[in-house]
Design an enzyme around this catalytic site. Structure first.
Site: not given
Ligand code: AQP
Length: 324
Positions: A112, A194, A197
């Protein structure tokens, strides 16, 4: 006593199929067996720049999605992190026993920091201490997450053990629960990374609220590997990711899907995949639209009160132990 699960998502956008199958879908089955505490972690969302109005909307939409997906608000505690102040207070206490070297190892921080070069704030760095507080406040036994969060849960374990060693048995040491099959859905535009969002392009993910036309467009544009066969293989991450999504939304096995498309090309496969995703998401979107704003306010207020009761008790124990 019933064992506890804690899990959460950030309201940093509308959640996607990776969040859903990596985490939320597991919550739905686990809620039968465990006492569930599910948070909308809005303080975590501040680690990347947010527009206030958008953040407000994303928080409510995420809470609605928890309900639309099938989390039972009677059985589980559903609440907003920022409404239970004990999270921020415990996070500070835990930050003070967490070595900087542990935080420097976190791959999400490194990724990040690269992605948001113009805003590498201290919150991005200390995020895992807040996440440890989220989990440890509730004597959590199990934390169901996707693979990207495994390292943070391990750090929460390290912090819990360290506190327990310094001040005596206080925190339950939690365990991550990861569904191997769905641990890491990949970006549609870049299968090396991965699905996320906050990816720079919305063609990276299918959000749970995407409408049929956009889903068709996104799947049509999804990157594919060289070769033409619809076959699952570690050497072909793009088609394997699409096959996995097909399997998850349809319930058909990978073998069955490979058989169905044996003599067909990517075009036919993608067309069918888009329709399967639409079929899967439509009922969830309908439930989402039917949730009344007052009902949502009540769920969040009730969740806040139940979470606060548990969190206050734990924080008092912590403060007593450390001399505050
Ligand atoms: N690509 C993925 N495949 C499987 N699981 C995933 N998770 C995130 N991306 C994947 C799981 O979703 C849960 C919630 O995630 P979060 O909102 O805490 O944010 P994150 O892990 O940082 O996911 P994002 O989508 O990449 O969000 P941003 O872009 O805001 O950082 C967690 O259990 C995560 O493991």
């Amino acid at each position: 006593m019933q064992k506890k699960i804690f899990s959460a998502m950030q309201p940093t956008g509308i959640i996607h199929l990776g969040n859903y199958f990596g985490a939320m879908n597991n919550w739905l089955s686990l809620q039968k067996e465990y006492a569930g505490i599910f948070s909308i972690v809005d303080l975590h969302a501040l680690t990347i720049p947010q527009k206030p109005e958008e953040l407000r909307t994303n928080i409510r939409n995420l809470a609605k999605l928890y309900l639309a997906a099938g989390l039972d608000p009677q059985k589980n505690i559903i609440f907003r992190q920022s409404q239970v102040h004990e999270h921020a207070e415990l996070a500070w206490i835990l930050t003070c026993i967490t070595p900087i070297s542990e935080l420097e190892r976190m791959t999400q921080y490194k990724d990040k920091a690269k992605q948001h070069k113009e805003n590498i704030n201290a919150g991005l760095f200390t995020y895992p201490c807040l996440m440890a507080a989220d989990i440890l406040l509730y004597d959590t036994n199990i934390v169901p997450v996707g693979e990207d969060q495994k390292q943070h849960v391990e750090l929460a374990r390290t912090i819990a053990n360290k506190f327990n060693n310094l001040y005596g048995e206080t925190f339950v040491v939690p365990e991550a629960m990861i569904n191997k099959e769905t641990a890491r859905l990949r970006g549609l535009d870049n299968p090396e990374k991965k699905m996320s969002k906050s990816a720079p392009s919305e063609y990276n993910f299918i959000s749970l609220m995407n409408k049929p036309d956009l889903i068709r467009k996104k799947i049509q544009k999804a990157v594919t590997d060289s070769g033409t066969e619809i076959k699952f293989s570690p050497e072909r991450p793009a088609i394997s990711n699409l096959l996995m999504i097909y399997h998850l939304v349809s319930g058909n096995s990978i073998k069955e899907i490979e058989g169905e498309f044996e003599n067909k090309g990517y075009g036919d496969f993608k067309k069918e995949l888009a329709e399967r995703i639409i079929e899967f998401l439509t009922p969830l979107q309908e439930r989402f639209e039917a949730i009344d704003d007052n009902e949502l306010d009540q769920v969040l207020e009730n969740g806040k009160q139940r979470a606060e009761t548990l969190a206050k008790k734990k924080l008092k124990e912590v403060k007593d132990k450390i001399g505050l």
